[in-house]
Design a protein around this motif. Structure first.
Motif, PDB file in Angstrom:
ATOM      1  N   GLU A 191       0.830  -1.205   0.000  1.00 28.69           N
ATOM      2  CA  GLU A 191       0.000   0.000   0.000  1.00 28.69           C
ATOM      3  C   GLU A 191       0.866   1.257   0.000  1.00 28.69           C
ATOM      4  O   GLU A 191       0.592   2.217  -0.730  1.00 28.69           O
ATOM      5  CB  GLU A 191      -0.913   0.007   1.220  1.00 28.69           C
ATOM      6  CG  GLU A 191      -2.056  -0.977   1.183  1.00 28.69           C
ATOM      7  CD  GLU A 191      -2.860  -0.934   2.467  1.00 28.69           C
ATOM      8  OE1 GLU A 191      -3.928  -0.295   2.471  1.00 28.69           O
ATOM      9  OE2 GLU A 191      -2.403  -1.528   3.472  1.00 28.69           O
ATOM     10  N   ARG A 193       3.964   1.522  -1.034  1.00 27.34           N
ATOM     11  CA  ARG A 193       4.665   1.620  -2.312  1.00 27.34           C
ATOM     12  C   ARG A 193       3.759   2.230  -3.381  1.00 27.34           C
ATOM     13  O   ARG A 193       4.171   3.114  -4.150  1.00 27.34           O
ATOM     14  CB  ARG A 193       5.147   0.231  -2.730  1.00 27.34           C
ATOM     15  CG  ARG A 193       6.275   0.233  -3.732  1.00 27.34           C
ATOM     16  CD  ARG A 193       6.593  -1.192  -4.175  1.00 27.34           C
ATOM     17  NE  ARG A 193       6.887  -2.071  -3.066  1.00 27.34           N
ATOM     18  CZ  ARG A 193       8.077  -2.183  -2.479  1.00 27.34           C
ATOM     19  NH1 ARG A 193       9.080  -1.431  -2.898  1.00 27.34           N
ATOM     20  NH2 ARG A 193       8.264  -3.037  -1.486  1.00 27.34           N
ATOM     21  N   GLN A 194       2.530   1.765  -3.436  1.00 27.96           N
ATOM     22  CA  GLN A 194       1.593   2.280  -4.428  1.00 27.96           C
ATOM     23  C   GLN A 194       1.274   3.749  -4.177  1.00 27.96           C
ATOM     24  O   GLN A 194       1.198   4.558  -5.118  1.00 27.96           O
ATOM     25  CB  GLN A 194       0.305   1.456  -4.403  1.00 27.96           C
ATOM     26  CG  GLN A 194      -0.739   1.922  -5.421  1.00 27.96           C
ATOM     27  CD  GLN A 194      -2.007   1.073  -5.378  1.00 27.96           C
ATOM     28  OE1 GLN A 194      -2.285   0.414  -4.392  1.00 27.96           O
ATOM     29  NE2 GLN A 194      -2.780   1.093  -6.458  1.00 27.96           N
ATOM     30  N   GLN A 198       1.911   6.881  -6.796  1.00 28.64           N
ATOM     31  CA  GLN A 198       0.764   7.312  -7.588  1.00 28.64           C
ATOM     32  C   GLN A 198      -0.053   8.453  -6.995  1.00 28.64           C
ATOM     33  O   GLN A 198      -0.848   9.074  -7.714  1.00 28.64           O
ATOM     34  CB  GLN A 198      -0.172   6.109  -7.820  1.00 28.64           C
ATOM     35  CG  GLN A 198       0.481   4.960  -8.554  1.00 28.64           C
ATOM     36  CD  GLN A 198      -0.456   3.774  -8.726  1.00 28.64           C
ATOM     37  OE1 GLN A 198      -1.625   3.820  -8.360  1.00 28.64           O
ATOM     38  NE2 GLN A 198       0.057   2.690  -9.299  1.00 28.64           N
TER      39      GLN A 198
END
Length: 286
Positions: A191, A193-194, A198
């Motif tokens: 989570e 990392r995303q 983004q």
């Protein structure tokens, strides 16, 4: 005027893993030095026979001299220069930070703070003929690599809670954690990392990636990382340091799973002992 002191390491007897030693004598002197025409005020701590020297580089905020930490290092035979950040305490210049409505993560401010640290290295070099490095906290994770890239007088770097994220990535992570103490028990690395990859940026400014400068340095470095840090995720730093080491860098890290962003709570503890021992080892190898 020099002030002679004796620092009794016995005061640290209750702290884990600290090795006691004989009292170390050192002198202190308040100085001013110039950085781009601005007078910065600091204090030099000079042991009788220093093994190394360090300039302490601030984290974010209106930071003054780090006298307690400097005293501890001087008591272990390390010369230290600690100074008031520009526009703070007795230092002239203009402070940049959110408290006064300006962006302390802007690339131009980080470059200015790096210039101040370089001026401090020159000032300490005039006082101590030993290998000199930079020891910094938090925001210094972006400042110190800039110094290491441009200043050949810097022999090593040690970063406490220093980020290997870009400045924008770190803000994305901080907006995600919201400083919640239970964050790591409710969120996964995937989570995180995303999100940092983004999430839309809430502020627009020139981004700084410390890897750009780190790619150009040839000096050794040590990162002290907290496993439950809510400002910069340790697992990303470890991955990125490994990637740089695969290209020939001499970067190390120590992970303290139970610690957060402040990996040297109270200026003492196992991480501080690790820092002292690493500084001495790396300067002997120098």
């Amino acid at each position: 005027m020099l002030r002679h002191c004796v620092f009794w390491l016995g005061l640290l007897v209750l702290l884990p893993r600290l090795t006691l030693a004989e009292p170390a004598s050192f002198a202190t002197q308040d100085i001013t030095f110039q950085s781009a025409g601005v007078a910065l005020a600091g204090s030099v701590f000079l042991p009788e026979h220093p093994q190394a020297g360090v300039v302490l580089v601030h984290g974010s905020g209106q930071e003054q001299r780090m006298l307690r930490f400097a005293t501890l290092l001087a008591g272990r035979g390390i010369a230290v220069l600690t100074y008031d950040k520009r526009g703070v305490g007795q230092s002239a210049g203009v402070y940049v930070g959110p408290e006064v409505g300006t962006n302390n993560l802007d690339a131009s401010n980080l470059a200015q703070l790096a210039s101040d640290a370089n001026a401090a290295v020159a000032a300490l070099s005039a006082q101590a003929a030993v290998p000199i490095g930079l020891v910094g906290f938090s925001q210094a994770g972006w400042i110190i690599p800039i110094d290491g890239e441009h200043n050949r007088a810097v022999n090593f770097m040690l970063l406490c809670g220093g980020s290997v994220l870009t400045t924008r990535e770190q803000l994305r992570f901080q907006f995600l954690t919201q400083g919640k103490a239970d964050f790591w028990s409710t969120h996964s690395e995937a989570e995180v990392r995303q999100h940092i990859a983004q999430d839309p940026d809430r502020y627009q400014f020139v981004d700084t990636d410390p890897r750009d400068a780190l790619a150009k340095v040839s000096i050794p470095g040590l990162w002290l990382l907290g496993g439950i840090d809510l400002q910069t995720p340790a697992f990303v730093a470890i991955e990125r340091l490994a990637a740089m080491n695969a290209k020939g860098k001499a970067f190390e890290y120590r992970l303290y799973p139970e610690l957060g962003h402040n990996v040297s709570p109270g200026g003492a503890g196992p991480s501080v002992e690790d820092a002292v021992q690493w500084i001495k080892a790396v300067t002997v190898a120098h």
